[in-house]
Write a protein that holds these residues in place. Structure first.
Motif, mmCIF file in Angstrom:
data_model
loop_
_atom_site.group_PDB
_atom_site.id
_atom_site.type_symbol
_atom_site.label_atom_id
_atom_site.label_comp_id
_atom_site.label_asym_id
_atom_site.label_seq_id
_atom_site.Cartn_x
_atom_site.Cartn_y
_atom_site.Cartn_z
ATOM 1 N N GLY A 127 0.820 -1.226 -0.107
ATOM 2 C CA GLY A 127 -0.095 0.020 0.216
ATOM 3 C C GLY A 127 0.811 1.360 0.055
ATOM 4 N N GLU A 128 2.114 0.980 0.139
ATOM 5 C CA GLU A 128 3.006 2.566 0.052
ATOM 6 C C GLU A 128 3.357 2.807 -1.162
ATOM 7 N N GLU A 129 3.918 3.918 -1.197
ATOM 8 C CA GLU A 129 4.107 4.566 -2.580
ATOM 9 C C GLU A 129 5.762 4.744 -2.687
ATOM 10 N N ILE A 130 6.113 4.675 -4.100
ATOM 11 C CA ILE A 130 7.359 4.797 -4.439
ATOM 12 C C ILE A 130 7.593 6.397 -4.739
ATOM 13 N N ALA A 131 8.190 7.138 -4.038
ATOM 14 C CA ALA A 131 8.524 8.438 -4.057
ATOM 15 C C ALA A 131 9.191 8.945 -5.485
ATOM 16 N N GLU A 132 10.270 8.131 -5.759
ATOM 17 C CA GLU A 132 11.100 8.562 -6.978
ATOM 18 C C GLU A 132 10.599 8.047 -7.928
ATOM 19 N N THR A 133 10.062 8.905 -9.064
ATOM 20 C CA THR A 133 9.780 8.430 -10.245
ATOM 21 C C THR A 133 10.205 9.106 -11.721
ATOM 22 N N SER A 134 10.264 8.679 -12.733
ATOM 23 C CA SER A 134 10.544 9.371 -13.845
ATOM 24 C C SER A 134 9.596 8.819 -15.019
ATOM 25 N N GLY A 135 8.660 9.815 -15.789
ATOM 26 C CA GLY A 135 7.837 9.447 -16.590
ATOM 27 C C GLY A 135 8.163 8.792 -17.905
ATOM 28 N N ALA A 136 7.340 8.708 -18.774
ATOM 29 C CA ALA A 136 7.427 8.270 -20.147
ATOM 30 C C ALA A 136 8.156 9.252 -20.992
ATOM 31 N N THR A 137 9.184 8.895 -21.688
ATOM 32 C CA THR A 137 9.928 9.890 -22.721
ATOM 33 C C THR A 137 8.959 10.045 -24.050
ATOM 34 N N ASP A 138 8.680 11.169 -24.378
ATOM 35 C CA ASP A 138 7.793 11.423 -25.672
ATOM 36 C C ASP A 138 8.771 11.082 -26.926
ATOM 37 N N LEU A 139 8.679 9.945 -27.320
ATOM 38 C CA LEU A 139 9.879 9.675 -28.510
ATOM 39 C C LEU A 139 9.535 10.255 -29.772
ATOM 40 N N MET A 140 8.261 10.542 -30.006
ATOM 41 C CA MET A 140 7.741 10.983 -31.278
ATOM 42 C C MET A 140 8.025 12.643 -31.191
ATOM 43 N N GLY A 141 8.123 13.380 -30.113
ATOM 44 C CA GLY A 141 8.477 14.688 -29.950
ATOM 45 C C GLY A 141 9.839 14.770 -30.129
ATOM 46 N N LEU A 142 10.807 13.829 -29.739
ATOM 47 C CA LEU A 142 12.194 13.852 -29.623
ATOM 48 C C LEU A 142 12.679 13.477 -31.062
ATOM 49 N N ILE A 143 12.053 12.642 -31.775
ATOM 50 C CA ILE A 143 12.401 12.606 -33.414
ATOM 51 C C ILE A 143 11.980 13.728 -34.213
ATOM 52 N N GLY A 144 10.848 14.378 -33.653
ATOM 53 C CA GLY A 144 10.402 15.757 -34.232
ATOM 54 C C GLY A 144 11.476 16.772 -34.158
ATOM 55 N N SER A 145 11.827 16.979 -33.041
ATOM 56 C CA SER A 145 13.003 18.033 -32.719
ATOM 57 C C SER A 145 14.266 17.637 -33.402
ATOM 58 N N VAL A 146 14.702 16.477 -33.497
ATOM 59 C CA VAL A 146 15.972 16.051 -34.201
ATOM 60 C C VAL A 146 15.624 16.544 -35.733
ATOM 61 N N VAL A 147 14.591 16.065 -36.397
ATOM 62 C CA VAL A 147 14.207 16.179 -37.707
ATOM 63 C C VAL A 147 14.113 17.855 -38.114
#
Length: 170
Positions: A127-147
């Motif tokens: 029932g406890e919570e993991i405090a340190e998290t990292s969300g999903a990376t937006d791969l399409m946004g990254l690819i778009g910025s590179v393009v």
């Protein structure tokens, strides 16, 4: 009906074989995906800023080994963060300073949650919570910025080339 069956014995047998193979395939898939098993692990929660690609049934892994799965997700109306509930193998005792990150198996691979155990001797309780998290990376946004940034400066392509100094040629 009996005369029809006598005329089409081969077709009837082939149909029976197809049905048997289909039932075997469905039972194999059911067993392989753990669809018929009840979760007997303990529940934890984690908050993420972005859970794109995560749904109920998504794998929870430690060092690449599946140790659980996502059982539910909700939106916190106060912080607007996604709250994931997941069940873990009861034999796994995670330290309280463990972290969770949403990652993928590759560019075209599936999404899963990778847990990184911490070093604290105190473990997380059900029932406890993991405090340190990292969300999903937006791969399409990254690819778009590179393009969009590839090919150099867009203004330099519009400028005429400066003439070469006298006596030199290109």
């Amino acid at each position: 009906m009996r005369a029809l069956f006598k005329d089409n014995v081969v077709e009837a047998l082939i149909g029976l074989v197809v049905v048997i193979v289909a039932v075997g395939f469905v039972s194999f898939a059911w067993d392989r995906t753990s669809a018929g098993r009840a979760d007997d692990g303990y529940m934890l929660t984690a908050r993420f800023s972005n859970v794109a690609g995560v749904a109920a049934g998504t794998d929870i892994r430690v060092s690449g080994i599946k140790v659980g799965q996502v059982s539910g997700q909700a939106l916190d109306p106060v912080s607007y963060q996604a709250v994931l509930q997941f069940s873990l193998d009861p034999a796994l005792k995670l330290p309280i300073d463990s972290s969770a990150a949403i990652t993928s198996e590759g560019l075209l691979g599936g999404t899963y949650i990778a847990l990184t155990p911490g070093g604290d001797p105190v473990t997380l309780k059900p029932g406890e919570e993991i405090a340190e998290t990292s969300g999903a990376t937006d791969l399409m946004g990254l690819i778009g910025s590179v393009v969009n940034r590839s090919g150099g400066d867009a203004q330099s392509a519009d400028k005429p080339e400066a003439p070469a100094p006298a006596g030199q040629s290109k």
